[in-house]
Design a protein around this motif. Sequence first.
Motif, PDB file in Angstrom:
ATOM      1  N   GLU A  23      36.955 -16.050 -27.416  1.00  0.00           N
ATOM      2  CA  GLU A  23      37.576 -16.482 -26.162  1.00  0.00           C
ATOM      3  C   GLU A  23      36.903 -15.817 -24.964  1.00  0.00           C
ATOM      4  N   ARG A  35      38.146 -15.608 -21.283  1.00  0.00           N
ATOM      5  CA  ARG A  35      39.334 -14.820 -20.902  1.00  0.00           C
ATOM      6  C   ARG A  35      38.950 -13.495 -20.239  1.00  0.00           C
ATOM      7  N   THR A  93      42.185 -17.717 -17.240  1.00  0.00           N
ATOM      8  CA  THR A  93      40.812 -17.687 -17.744  1.00  0.00           C
ATOM      9  C   THR A  93      39.826 -17.619 -16.590  1.00  0.00           C
TER      10      THR A  93
END
Length: 330
Positions: free
Chosen positions: A110, A113, A158
Motif C-alpha cells: 500500500e 498510504r 492516501t
Amino acid sequence: MGSTPRDEIDTLIARMGDAIIGQQDVIRMLVIGLLANGNLLVEGLPGLAKTRAIKALAKNLETDFSRIQFTPDLLPSDVTGTEVYYQTDKGSEFRFEPGPIFANIVLADEINRAPAKVQAALLEAMEERQVTVSGTTHKMPPLFMVMATQNPIEQEGTYPLPEAQMDRFLMHVMITYPPVEDEVKVIRLVRGEEAAANAPKDKVAKERPPAISQEAVFEARREIVGIHVSDAMERYMADLVNATRVPDRFGPDLGRWVGVGASPRASLALDKCGRTHAWLEGRDYVDPADIRAVAPNVFRHRLGLTYEAMGDGITPDRVISEMIAQVALT
C-alpha cells in the motif's frame, strides 16, 4: 546433464502457480519483471492475492525478502535505515543500521498510504540501486526488486504517487477477480493449507524443494540480453510510444482520450519486457506478439488521460487496445 536457466525459471513459474490459483498472467508478469531487472506496481482490490503472489515469488527464490507496510506516520529512515550512535570500549561511533529496503525482494505494501518524503526515499533505491544516508552511499544487493501494491478503491488518507515516480516502475500489473472455477480451487487450496498447518507435529512434514538460485536469474538475464530485436520491431515499439504523444494522428478517439504521452522509459520497458517474453516463449527473437503481450502493463501507468476520457469512463486499457489496433507494423 544439469538444468538450464529456462528449466529453473519454468520451475519457479510452476511453483508459483501451485500457490496462486487463476492468476497465470499475473505470475508471468511478475517473473518478467524479475528477469527484466525492473520494479513493479501491482494493483487490485483487497483479497485478490497481491501480497500472496509476491510472497510466492520470494519464497521460491534463494533471496532475502522484506515487507514494508506503508502508513501515514512512516518516516524515510524507517525505510532506508539510519545512523545509530554506539558507545564502545574504544570510544563512541556512528554505525549505519540498514532498513528493510536492503533486501533482494522488497514488498512495499500500500505504497500510496505513505507521504511524499517516504515515497521519495524509495525513489533513489528503485532508480539508482543505492541509498544515501548522512552523506554516505550504500549499494543495494545485485538482485534487487521493489514490488509495490496499491488499492484502487480506498483513496481516503492516501497520497497518490506523482507521475515522475510512477514512470520509474517498469510495469503496472492489474489483478482481477478469478473465474468461478478457479474460485473453487482457491477454497480447496486454502483448506488444504489449513489442514497442513494444523496437522499433528509427529507427522513427517513433506520436504520442501530447494529454492531457485539467484545465479539462475542472472544466467537468464544474460541470455535475454542476446535475444534478437529486428529493425522492424524496434520501429514498431517506437511507433507505439509515439502514438501516445501524437494521438490525434491515429484517430479522433485517441486524440480526445490521451492528454499526456509516455516518456522514453516506455520504449526501454517495451524492449526489456518484449525480449523477456520472447525468451519465456522459447524464441531467440522478438515478434509483434511479444510486444503486444506486455504493452498494456508497460503503458497503463504512463498515459495521462483527459478529463473527457475519464468522464466517459474510458480506461487506460481501452486506450491501449485502440492504440495497438491503429498502429501499423511497418
